[in-house]
Write a protein that holds these residues in place. Structure first.
Motif, PDB file in Angstrom:
ATOM      1  N   ASN A  52     -40.794 -32.160  26.625  1.00 30.38           N
ATOM      2  CA  ASN A  52     -39.676 -31.342  26.156  1.00 30.38           C
ATOM      3  C   ASN A  52     -39.439 -31.527  24.651  1.00 30.38           C
ATOM      4  O   ASN A  52     -38.584 -32.286  24.226  1.00 30.38           O
ATOM      5  N   VAL A  53     -40.248 -30.841  23.880  1.00 26.15           N
ATOM      6  CA  VAL A  53     -40.136 -30.889  22.424  1.00 26.15           C
ATOM      7  C   VAL A  53     -39.954 -29.446  21.959  1.00 26.15           C
ATOM      8  O   VAL A  53     -40.916 -28.672  21.907  1.00 26.15           O
ATOM      9  N   PRO A  54     -38.701 -29.069  21.676  1.00 23.77           N
ATOM     10  CA  PRO A  54     -38.407 -27.660  21.404  1.00 23.77           C
ATOM     11  C   PRO A  54     -39.282 -27.045  20.312  1.00 23.77           C
ATOM     12  O   PRO A  54     -39.729 -25.898  20.447  1.00 23.77           O
ATOM     13  N   LEU A  55     -39.552 -27.811  19.251  1.00 29.10           N
ATOM     14  CA  LEU A  55     -40.380 -27.241  18.183  1.00 29.10           C
ATOM     15  C   LEU A  55     -41.757 -26.861  18.710  1.00 29.10           C
ATOM     16  O   LEU A  55     -42.281 -25.781  18.418  1.00 29.10           O
ATOM     17  N   MET A  56     -42.329 -27.737  19.501  1.00 26.11           N
ATOM     18  CA  MET A  56     -43.663 -27.447  20.037  1.00 26.11           C
ATOM     19  C   MET A  56     -43.618 -26.286  21.023  1.00 26.11           C
ATOM     20  O   MET A  56     -44.523 -25.451  21.068  1.00 26.11           O
ATOM     21  N   ARG A  57     -42.555 -26.227  21.801  1.00 29.34           N
ATOM     22  CA  ARG A  57     -42.478 -25.141  22.777  1.00 29.34           C
ATOM     23  C   ARG A  57     -42.331 -23.794  22.068  1.00 29.34           C
ATOM     24  O   ARG A  57     -42.931 -22.790  22.466  1.00 29.34           O
ATOM     25  N   THR A  58     -41.550 -23.786  21.019  1.00 27.45           N
ATOM     26  CA  THR A  58     -41.414 -22.567  20.228  1.00 27.45           C
ATOM     27  C   THR A  58     -42.755 -22.172  19.605  1.00 27.45           C
ATOM     28  O   THR A  58     -43.142 -21.008  19.600  1.00 27.45           O
ATOM     29  N   ALA A  59     -43.442 -23.185  19.098  1.00 26.48           N
ATOM     30  CA  ALA A  59     -44.685 -22.892  18.374  1.00 26.48           C
ATOM     31  C   ALA A  59     -45.767 -22.344  19.300  1.00 26.48           C
ATOM     32  O   ALA A  59     -46.454 -21.376  18.968  1.00 26.48           O
ATOM     33  N   ILE A  60     -45.948 -22.956  20.469  1.00 24.98           N
ATOM     34  CA  ILE A  60     -47.082 -22.557  21.292  1.00 24.98           C
ATOM     35  C   ILE A  60     -46.687 -21.781  22.541  1.00 24.98           C
ATOM     36  O   ILE A  60     -47.561 -21.353  23.297  1.00 24.98           O
ATOM     37  N   GLY A  61     -45.393 -21.570  22.730  1.00 19.63           N
ATOM     38  CA  GLY A  61     -44.959 -20.820  23.895  1.00 19.63           C
ATOM     39  C   GLY A  61     -45.676 -19.488  24.084  1.00 19.63           C
ATOM     40  O   GLY A  61     -46.025 -19.132  25.208  1.00 19.63           O
ATOM     41  N   PRO A  62     -45.891 -18.740  23.001  1.00 27.30           N
ATOM     42  CA  PRO A  62     -46.540 -17.435  23.164  1.00 27.30           C
ATOM     43  C   PRO A  62     -48.053 -17.495  23.336  1.00 27.30           C
ATOM     44  O   PRO A  62     -48.677 -16.452  23.555  1.00 27.30           O
TER      45      PRO A  62
END
Lengths: 88, 88
Positions: A52-62
């Motif tokens: 759960n690392v929001p920056l990483m999820r934002t970066a690679i979510g798509p």
């Protein structure tokens, strides 16, 4: 010579992890030469939120699975570079 | 020459991550030369469960802050070794 093709999405990662996997920012890990299986799993877990690392999820979510795989292969294939020792 | 003293608890980590931070097991990441700030944070998060990896929590749960710090310094100070390329 054995490097995989440069991933289309590399720029997104390189801002913090460097194009060759040597971290550019405090808090970001080096990725150069990291084990492929570990990088693949880490990327999947960042994307699905298990890590759960929001920056990483934002970066690679798509990104899709093939894109994650390209990134994992790219960084795993890099050779770690010597760095100035940091002993704060 | 700049290596910190070998941590008392190193054996626990070395089984999977190697004494010098080159992984010995599938799924275990290399730690040699990893950034100190990243290793410190990762160890704290494994211990407190923020990074929910039961094996890691079992392994380092009993360790105190000074012991975690010794381990982070040890692995960060190691030089990554070349490995045979793995492209499964």
């Amino acid at each position: 010579a054995d490097l995989p093709p440069k991933p289309v999405r590399l720029g997104l990662c390189a801002a913090c992890h460097g194009e060759t996997g040597m971290a550019q920012m405090p808090g970001a890990p080096n990725l150069a030469g990291q084990r492929l299986d570990y990088l693949r799993k880490a990327l999947q877990e960042y994307r699905d939120g298990t890590r759960n690392v929001p920056l990483m999820r934002t970066a690679i979510g798509p990104l899709n699975d093939a894109e994650l795989d390209q990134l994992a292969r790219w960084y795993s294939a890099q050779t770690p570079q010597p760095q100035a020792a940091a002993h704060p």
